[in-house]
Motif scaffolding. Structure first.
Motif, PDB file in Angstrom:
ATOM      1  N   MET A  18     -39.742 -51.290  10.060  1.00 18.32           N
ATOM      2  CA  MET A  18     -40.204 -50.100  10.774  1.00 18.32           C
ATOM      3  C   MET A  18     -39.074 -49.063  10.803  1.00 18.32           C
ATOM      4  O   MET A  18     -37.934 -49.391  11.043  1.00 18.32           O
ATOM      5  N   SER A  19     -39.426 -47.845  10.487  1.00 21.34           N
ATOM      6  CA  SER A  19     -38.425 -46.793  10.536  1.00 21.34           C
ATOM      7  C   SER A  19     -39.122 -45.532  11.031  1.00 21.34           C
ATOM      8  O   SER A  19     -39.818 -44.870  10.278  1.00 21.34           O
ATOM      9  N   LEU A  20     -38.960 -45.250  12.295  1.00 21.70           N
ATOM     10  CA  LEU A  20     -39.826 -44.263  12.931  1.00 21.70           C
ATOM     11  C   LEU A  20     -39.138 -42.923  13.147  1.00 21.70           C
ATOM     12  O   LEU A  20     -37.953 -42.858  13.468  1.00 21.70           O
ATOM     13  N   LYS A  21     -39.956 -41.886  12.989  1.00 24.11           N
ATOM     14  CA  LYS A  21     -39.488 -40.552  13.362  1.00 24.11           C
ATOM     15  C   LYS A  21     -39.964 -40.318  14.797  1.00 24.11           C
ATOM     16  O   LYS A  21     -41.161 -40.280  15.070  1.00 24.11           O
ATOM     17  N   ILE A  22     -38.994 -40.193  15.687  1.00 29.98           N
ATOM     18  CA  ILE A  22     -39.325 -40.209  17.117  1.00 29.98           C
ATOM     19  C   ILE A  22     -38.951 -38.895  17.788  1.00 29.98           C
ATOM     20  O   ILE A  22     -37.838 -38.381  17.604  1.00 29.98           O
ATOM     21  N   CYS A  23     -39.890 -38.368  18.530  1.00 28.56           N
ATOM     22  CA  CYS A  23     -39.623 -37.146  19.299  1.00 28.56           C
ATOM     23  C   CYS A  23     -39.366 -37.530  20.743  1.00 28.56           C
ATOM     24  O   CYS A  23     -40.155 -38.269  21.347  1.00 28.56           O
ATOM     25  N   VAL A  24     -38.254 -37.070  21.298  1.00 22.04           N
ATOM     26  CA  VAL A  24     -38.011 -37.232  22.740  1.00 22.04           C
ATOM     27  C   VAL A  24     -38.322 -35.884  23.369  1.00 22.04           C
ATOM     28  O   VAL A  24     -37.647 -34.887  23.114  1.00 22.04           O
ATOM     29  N   TYR A  25     -39.357 -35.858  24.168  1.00 21.01           N
ATOM     30  CA  TYR A  25     -39.868 -34.612  24.729  1.00 21.01           C
ATOM     31  C   TYR A  25     -39.120 -34.287  26.019  1.00 21.01           C
ATOM     32  O   TYR A  25     -39.140 -35.076  26.965  1.00 21.01           O
ATOM     33  N   GLY A  26     -38.448 -33.143  26.056  1.00 19.37           N
ATOM     34  CA  GLY A  26     -37.698 -32.767  27.257  1.00 19.37           C
ATOM     35  C   GLY A  26     -36.248 -32.493  26.920  1.00 19.37           C
ATOM     36  O   GLY A  26     -35.777 -32.850  25.834  1.00 19.37           O
ATOM     37  N   SER A  27     -35.511 -31.879  27.863  1.00 18.19           N
ATOM     38  CA  SER A  27     -34.198 -31.385  27.463  1.00 18.19           C
ATOM     39  C   SER A  27     -33.080 -31.568  28.487  1.00 18.19           C
ATOM     40  O   SER A  27     -32.111 -30.837  28.453  1.00 18.19           O
ATOM     41  N   GLY A  28     -33.202 -32.519  29.388  1.00  9.77           N
ATOM     42  CA  GLY A  28     -32.115 -32.732  30.359  1.00  9.77           C
ATOM     43  C   GLY A  28     -31.168 -33.824  29.907  1.00  9.77           C
ATOM     44  O   GLY A  28     -31.228 -34.297  28.763  1.00  9.77           O
ATOM     45  N   ALA A  29     -30.303 -34.253  30.832  1.00  8.93           N
ATOM     46  CA  ALA A  29     -29.346 -35.317  30.506  1.00  8.93           C
ATOM     47  C   ALA A  29     -30.073 -36.642  30.253  1.00  8.93           C
ATOM     48  O   ALA A  29     -29.655 -37.438  29.422  1.00  8.93           O
ATOM     49  N   ARG A  30     -31.172 -36.861  30.989  1.00  3.90           N
ATOM     50  CA  ARG A  30     -31.963 -38.087  30.758  1.00  3.90           C
ATOM     51  C   ARG A  30     -32.459 -38.131  29.320  1.00  3.90           C
ATOM     52  O   ARG A  30     -32.354 -39.152  28.631  1.00  3.90           O
ATOM     53  N   GLU A  31     -32.949 -36.995  28.834  1.00  4.42           N
ATOM     54  CA  GLU A  31     -33.474 -36.959  27.467  1.00  4.42           C
ATOM     55  C   GLU A  31     -32.344 -37.070  26.444  1.00  4.42           C
ATOM     56  O   GLU A  31     -32.518 -37.664  25.384  1.00  4.42           O
ATOM     57  N   GLU A  32     -31.159 -36.499  26.774  1.00  3.77           N
ATOM     58  CA  GLU A  32     -30.005 -36.646  25.878  1.00  3.77           C
ATOM     59  C   GLU A  32     -29.625 -38.126  25.755  1.00  3.77           C
ATOM     60  O   GLU A  32     -29.276 -38.609  24.678  1.00  3.77           O
ATOM     61  N   ALA A  33     -29.695 -38.828  26.887  1.00  3.65           N
ATOM     62  CA  ALA A  33     -29.373 -40.265  26.869  1.00  3.65           C
ATOM     63  C   ALA A  33     -30.416 -41.018  26.039  1.00  3.65           C
ATOM     64  O   ALA A  33     -30.073 -41.897  25.237  1.00  3.65           O
ATOM     65  N   LEU A  34     -31.675 -40.673  26.226  1.00  2.18           N
ATOM     66  CA  LEU A  34     -32.734 -41.340  25.436  1.00  2.18           C
ATOM     67  C   LEU A  34     -32.475 -41.128  23.947  1.00  2.18           C
ATOM     68  O   LEU A  34     -32.538 -42.062  23.144  1.00  2.18           O
ATOM     69  N   LYS A  35     -32.163 -39.869  23.588  1.00  2.00           N
ATOM     70  CA  LYS A  35     -31.924 -39.573  22.163  1.00  2.00           C
ATOM     71  C   LYS A  35     -30.722 -40.350  21.633  1.00  2.00           C
ATOM     72  O   LYS A  35     -30.751 -40.890  20.530  1.00  2.00           O
ATOM     73  N   ASP A  36     -29.669 -40.386  22.431  1.00  2.00           N
ATOM     74  CA  ASP A  36     -28.444 -41.071  22.024  1.00  2.00           C
ATOM     75  C   ASP A  36     -28.720 -42.556  21.759  1.00  2.00           C
ATOM     76  O   ASP A  36     -28.349 -43.100  20.705  1.00  2.00           O
ATOM     77  N   ILE A  37     -29.406 -43.203  22.692  1.00  2.00           N
ATOM     78  CA  ILE A  37     -29.633 -44.649  22.576  1.00  2.00           C
ATOM     79  C   ILE A  37     -30.641 -44.941  21.457  1.00  2.00           C
ATOM     80  O   ILE A  37     -30.461 -45.866  20.656  1.00  2.00           O
ATOM     81  N   ILE A  38     -31.692 -44.130  21.395  1.00  4.22           N
ATOM     82  CA  ILE A  38     -32.730 -44.358  20.382  1.00  4.22           C
ATOM     83  C   ILE A  38     -32.194 -44.127  18.976  1.00  4.22           C
ATOM     84  O   ILE A  38     -32.538 -44.841  18.035  1.00  4.22           O
ATOM     85  N   SER A  39     -31.316 -43.143  18.846  1.00  3.57           N
ATOM     86  CA  SER A  39     -30.813 -42.827  17.495  1.00  3.57           C
ATOM     87  C   SER A  39     -29.995 -43.989  16.928  1.00  3.57           C
ATOM     88  O   SER A  39     -29.782 -44.073  15.722  1.00  3.57           O
ATOM     89  N   LYS A  40     -29.526 -44.887  17.803  1.00  2.00           N
ATOM     90  CA  LYS A  40     -28.737 -46.035  17.321  1.00  2.00           C
ATOM     91  C   LYS A  40     -29.618 -47.232  16.985  1.00  2.00           C
ATOM     92  O   LYS A  40     -29.120 -48.261  16.532  1.00  2.00           O
ATOM     93  N   SER A  41     -30.925 -47.117  17.214  1.00  2.00           N
ATOM     94  CA  SER A  41     -31.816 -48.258  16.997  1.00  2.00           C
ATOM     95  C   SER A  41     -32.143 -48.429  15.514  1.00  2.00           C
ATOM     96  O   SER A  41     -32.398 -47.450  14.814  1.00  2.00           O
ATOM     97  N   PRO A  42     -32.168 -49.680  15.046  1.00  2.00           N
ATOM     98  CA  PRO A  42     -32.565 -49.919  13.654  1.00  2.00           C
ATOM     99  C   PRO A  42     -34.027 -49.540  13.399  1.00  2.00           C
ATOM    100  O   PRO A  42     -34.436 -49.394  12.256  1.00  2.00           O
TER     101      PRO A  42
END
Ligand code: AMP
Ligand code: GLY
Length: 359
Positions: A1-25
Motif C-alpha cells: 500500500m502506498s497512499l496519497k494522503i491529505c491532512v485537512y487543516g492547518s494548525g500544529a495538530r495537523e503539522e504533527a499529523l503530516k510529520d508522523i504520517i509522512s514517515k509511514s511506509p
C-alpha cells in the motif's frame, strides 16, 4: 500500500499529523488539500467535520478519517452529547435549572465556540456577565472537582482503539480564573491508579457499545474530556477530532506506525518516558493576540517544533495567530527542556506557561 494522503487543516495538530504520517511506509505523499488522486483524507479540525465534509468526500468515493455529520453533533451540540450519554448510562455532570443559585456551577453554550462557550462561574455576577456575552442557547450543569484527562480514541467502523490518556493544560495561566484556551501544553501518558484504570476500561467499553448500538458507521477520532470525581470518570465534553496539543504529544510518543493503527487495526505501542508539548502563544491570546513578531528559533535537535500561527516571508518567520508554536520532546522529564527552549526563542510578544509539569 502506498497512499496519497491529505491532512485537512492547518494548525500544529495537523503539522504533527503530516510529520508522523509522512514517515509511514504506507504513505507515498502527504498533501494539504484533496486532489483528484487522493486516496485518503484525514480531517484535523472540527469545523469541516461538523460542516459535513466527511460525508461529502465519502460520497465521492474517497476514504475519509473523520466523524460523519450525524455523530459530529457530539461536539457541535452539547445537548445532543448530553442525551447520548444519558441514554447510554455514561456518567456526566448533572443538569441544573437555569436559575440555579448553587455556586460554583458551569455555564455551557450549545454549539461550536472554539473553547469559549464554557465557563465555571463562582457567583451570580460572573454568571450574568458570561450569559450576556454568549449568543447561543446555554444550559447549566453541576461543577465537578477533580483532575482531568483527555482520552483520544479511534473508531474504525467496528470497534474503538484507545490511545494512552493525555493531560492538557487549558487555562492561560496557573490562575484558576484565567481564561480557557485551546491548550497551553499537554503530556502523556498520565499515571493512573489501578481503580482509575479499571473505571477507564468500563467507560471505554460503554462508549464503544453506545457507538455501535447507535449504528455508527464512520472511521474517525472521538475525544473524551474526562474528570475523576466521586470515584469515577465523568465526561465533561466530547470532541470529534484529536485534541490540540494532546495530538502532538501522543503521536510523538507512538513507537509503531500510526497509519497501521488507523488502517490495519494495530494496537498503539509507545516509547519510554513521557511525551510533552508546550504551546508558545502570542500576548493577547486567546482574545486578541499580537501578530507580526519576527520569530527566530534556537537550535536544539531534541525539540521538535510544529508551526501553528506562523507565516514565512522571504525566509523569515513571523507570528500570525494566537497559538504560534508547539514544542515537543519525549524523555524522562520533558518540560524543563521545552521551557528552556521556549525561553531562547526570539519573539517579542511570546507567552508560554512556565509552571506546567507532569503530575
Ligand atoms: P469543556 O469544553 O466542556 O471541556 O469545558 C472546558 C473546561 O471547563 C473543562 O476542561 C473543565 O476544566 C471545565 N469544566 C467543564 N465542565 C465542567 C464541570 N461540569 N465541572 C467542572 N469543570 C468543568
Ligand atoms: N486540547 C483540547 C482540545 O483540543 O479541545
Amino acid at each position: 500500500m502506498s497512499l496519497k494522503i491529505c491532512v485537512y487543516g492547518s494548525g500544529a495538530r495537523e503539522e504533527a499529523l503530516k510529520d508522523i504520517i509522512s514517515k509511514s511506509p504506507l504513505c507515498s505523499e502527504v498533501t494539504s488539500f484533496p486532489a483528484e488522486n487522493t486516496d485518503l483524507i484525514i480531517f484535523g479540525p472540527e469545523q469541516p467535520i461538523c460542516d459535513g465534509l466527511v460525508d461529502y468526500y465519502s460520497s465521492k468515493g474517497i476514504k475519509c478519517i473523520g466523524v460523519n455529520k450525524k455523530f459530529s453533533a457530539l461536539e457541535s451540540s452539547k445537548l445532543f452529547a448530553k442525551k447520548f450519554m444519558v441514554n447510554h448510562g455514561i456518567k456526566c455532570a448533572k443538569l441544573l435549572p437555569v436559575d440555579s443559585d448553587i455556586f460554583p456551577q458551569v455555564v455551557k453554550a450549545d454549539g461550536l465556540c472554539k473553547g469559549k462557550g464554557v465557563k465555571v462561574v463562582y457567583n451570580q455576577r460572573e454568571k450574568d456577565e458570561f450569559t450576556r456575552k454568549i449568543s447561543q442557547p446555554y444550559f447549566i450543569e453541576e461543577f465537578l472537582d477533580g483532575n482531568e484527562i483527555s482520552l483520544m480514541s479511534y473508531f474504525n467502523g467496528a470497534r474503538l482503539i484507545n490511545f494512552c490518556p493525555a493531560r492538557d493544560f487549558k487555562r492561560l495561566t496557573s490562575d484558576i480564573k484565567s481564561p480557557n484556551t485551546g491548550g497551553m501544553g499537554a503530556y502523556c501518558p498520565v499515571d493512573l491508579t489501578e481503580i482509575q484504570q479499571e473505571k477507564l476500561k468500563i467507560y471505554f467499553n460503554s462508549l464503544q457499545t453506545a457507538l455501535i448500538s447507535e449504528g455508527a458507521d464512520f472511521n474517525g477520532f472521538i475525544y473524551s474530556g474526562l474528570i475523576w470525581a466521586k470515584n469515577d470518570w465523568y465526561v465533561l465534553e466530547y470532541n470529534v477530532r484529536l485534541g490540540d496539543p494532546e495530538c502532538q504529544a501522543v503521536l510523538n510518543y507512538l513507537e509503531n506506525d500510526f497509519l497501521s493503527i488507523l488502517l490495519n487495526n494495530e494496537e498503539p505501542r509507545y516509547k519510554k518516558g513521557y511525551s510533552a508539548c508546550l504551546t508558545v502563544a502570542s500576548e493577547g491570546y486567546p482574545d486578541n493576540p499580537v501578530k507580526g513578531d519576527e520569530i527566530i528559533l534556537p537550535k536544539d535537535d531534541r525539540v521538535k517544533v510544529y508551526f501553528a500561527g506562523v507565516k514565512s516571508e522571504n525566509d523569515r518567520l513571523f507570528s500570525n495567530g494566537g497559538r504560534v508554536l508547539s514544542l515537543c520532546n519525549v524523555s524522562d522529564n520533558p518540560f524543563p527542556l521545552l521551557r528552556a527552549f521556549a525561553e531562547k526563542i526570539f519573539m517579542k510578544h511570546k507567552i508560554f506557561r512556565d509552571d506546567i509539569n507532569i503530575f
